[in-house]
Design a protein around this motif. Structure first.
Motif, PDB file in Angstrom:
ATOM      1  N   GLN A  10       0.854  -1.197   0.000  1.00 12.92           N
ATOM      2  CA  GLN A  10       0.000   0.000   0.000  1.00 12.92           C
ATOM      3  C   GLN A  10       0.887   1.243   0.000  1.00 12.92           C
ATOM      4  N   MET A  11       0.841   1.974  -1.088  1.00 13.44           N
ATOM      5  CA  MET A  11       1.719   3.136  -1.276  1.00 13.44           C
ATOM      6  C   MET A  11       1.604   4.148  -0.134  1.00 13.44           C
ATOM      7  N   LEU A  12       0.368   4.400   0.283  1.00 13.96           N
ATOM      8  CA  LEU A  12       0.141   5.374   1.342  1.00 13.96           C
ATOM      9  C   LEU A  12       0.857   4.960   2.620  1.00 13.96           C
ATOM     10  N   VAL A  13       0.694   3.706   2.979  1.00 18.73           N
ATOM     11  CA  VAL A  13       1.307   3.174   4.191  1.00 18.73           C
ATOM     12  C   VAL A  13       2.818   3.147   4.024  1.00 18.73           C
ATOM     13  N   ASP A  15       4.735   5.098   2.098  1.00 15.75           N
ATOM     14  CA  ASP A  15       5.220   6.484   2.225  1.00 15.75           C
ATOM     15  C   ASP A  15       5.263   6.919   3.685  1.00 15.75           C
ATOM     16  N   ALA A  16       4.186   6.630   4.387  1.00 15.62           N
ATOM     17  CA  ALA A  16       4.073   7.092   5.766  1.00 15.62           C
ATOM     18  C   ALA A  16       5.134   6.432   6.646  1.00 15.62           C
ATOM     19  N   LEU A  17       5.307   5.140   6.491  1.00 14.67           N
ATOM     20  CA  LEU A  17       6.296   4.423   7.298  1.00 14.67           C
ATOM     21  C   LEU A  17       7.713   4.884   6.962  1.00 14.67           C
ATOM     22  N   THR A  19       8.669   7.728   5.833  1.00 13.59           N
ATOM     23  CA  THR A  19       8.880   9.060   6.399  1.00 13.59           C
ATOM     24  C   THR A  19       9.201   8.977   7.882  1.00 13.59           C
ATOM     25  N   LEU A  20       8.449   8.161   8.595  1.00 11.46           N
ATOM     26  CA  LEU A  20       8.673   8.031  10.040  1.00 11.46           C
ATOM     27  C   LEU A  20      10.043   7.449  10.339  1.00 11.46           C
ATOM     28  N   LEU A  81       6.410  -7.682   9.269  1.00 11.15           N
ATOM     29  CA  LEU A  81       5.408  -6.776   9.810  1.00 11.15           C
ATOM     30  C   LEU A  81       4.061  -7.232   9.305  1.00 11.15           C
ATOM     31  N   THR A  83      -0.514  -7.389   9.897  1.00 14.11           N
ATOM     32  CA  THR A  83      -1.753  -7.038  10.559  1.00 14.11           C
ATOM     33  C   THR A  83      -2.246  -8.192  11.418  1.00 14.11           C
ATOM     34  N   LYS A 104       1.322  -4.670  13.254  1.00 10.64           N
ATOM     35  CA  LYS A 104       1.138  -3.264  12.915  1.00 10.64           C
ATOM     36  C   LYS A 104       0.332  -2.502  13.971  1.00 10.64           C
TER      37      LYS A 104
END
Lengths: 200, 200
Positions: A10-13, A15-17, A19-20, A81, A83, A104
């Motif tokens: 998932q691109m959104l996830v 990107d978010a990970l 970045t963090l 990682l 779910t 997660k």
DNA sequence: CATTTGCAATGACATTTGTCATATCGTGAC
DNA sequence: GTCACGATATGACAAATGTCATTGCAAATG
């Protein structure tokens, strides 16, 4: 600086990970992948310190990718990682030599701490899953798994009997045993339960 | 400053998304929730401009929460976020009055842009899902959905007949019709297919 | 007004499923 | 060597499933 390969479909996830993780003073995401095959390729190319792999990915899942990376990039440590709290998956991860298995639903600090611990040589596995994995030895015999796999693939009792060179009565009996062991009332439920436990 | 409520059950993903959204000059995450019930409660308390809701959450999913929030916090605009491209879910989201429906396989910039567009008064729905939603009208009658829901909840034909005050033959007939419409060969497959299309 | 269509509802019947009793074999314990 | 146990294998039988033909009703269409 800990160099990380991140594999998440998932691109959104992703990107978010990424970045963090880049936020951490001592970490940088040097490569990304959106499926298992790409993860293996990127691991070979970029030679990361850590491969952080989602378990549920298309084409090739994190577990299979983990096995290949551990084989072909020996200096790379693999953290999975996911779910889903599946003791059977974690069991497979341990047997493949993975260095960590996290859910997660943990916090980012926990992920960062786990990465550091793995770099120090520790192995980080979810404690509750560890106990569940030990407690839940796969109760299914080889033949029971065979017939459940057939059901999962949409085969009828007849087709299964033909494929496995057994009589229909035998197939039904194995299915009945498997249904009973899974504490279910139908073969489809038994398949789902076995899958959710990582036994299939 | 766009004030955002973020509802996501996976803490890691929640943290990561919140961090990314806080990065945007014009956005701030003012509240979080890990299930639908908490999302509704937080929406009422914090009165956000945008409620960004994951669809798959425990206790109460994003779709149900969206309906409630749209009812009780009229100034709040609701965007749904999901892993699964289910036209039926998006159809329900539209019917409930949601302002957006996005997939997690998009990039962060797309999410930020969608939030801004929704604030301007636009409605942002995934184009391909729009077409799929139009193309795939739910073919199931009310009774067919009733019996499939019963099967999903683990009921037998007998139990279903009792619950719905029908004969077993009637229940079997509705199930058979539903199985046929879903192009399946068993009631469990029909349930899964209907669910994956968002028709259940 | 007559006809068509879809939905709701039913039971007969063929097929499939799941349970059960049974047999054989290999392995480990005594 | 004997016995117990688990896995593999089978078929009889009861129960469940899915298909099919059928009926009645309301709404839409001609």
């Amino acid at each position: 600086m800990i160099r990380i390969l991140l594999a998440e479909d998932q691109m959104l996830v992703c990107d978010a990970l990424a970045t963090l993780l880049d936020f951490e003073d001592d970490m940088t995401v040097i490569a990304r992948a959106s499926d298992g095959l790409a993860a293996v390729r990127e691991a070979k190319r970029a030679q990361p310190d850590i491969a952080l792999l989602d378990v549920e990915m298309p084409h090739q899942g994190g577990l299979d990718a983990a096995e290949e990376i551990l084989q072909s990039v020996p200096d790379c440590k693999v953290i999975l990682l996911t779910t889903f709290a599946r003791p059977g998956y974690m069991q497979r991860a341990i047997q493949a030599g993975a260095h960590g298995y996290l859910l997660k639903d943990g916090e980012v600090e926990q992920l960062a701490a786990a990465i550091r611990a793995v770099m120090r040589g520790e192995r980080i596995f979810h404690p509750a899953l560890m106990m569940a994995a030990i407690a839940s030895e796969n109760p299914l015999s080889m033949r029971e798994r065979d017939v459940l796999r057939g059901v999962k693939n949409g085969l009828t009792t007849k087709e299964l009997a033909r494929d496995l060179s057994l009589s229909e009565g035998t197939v039904r009996n194995y299915l009945s045993e498997a249904i009973s062991k899974m504490n279910c009332t139908s073969r489809q439920d038994a398949v789902r339960r076995a899958e959710s436990m990582g036994w299939l």
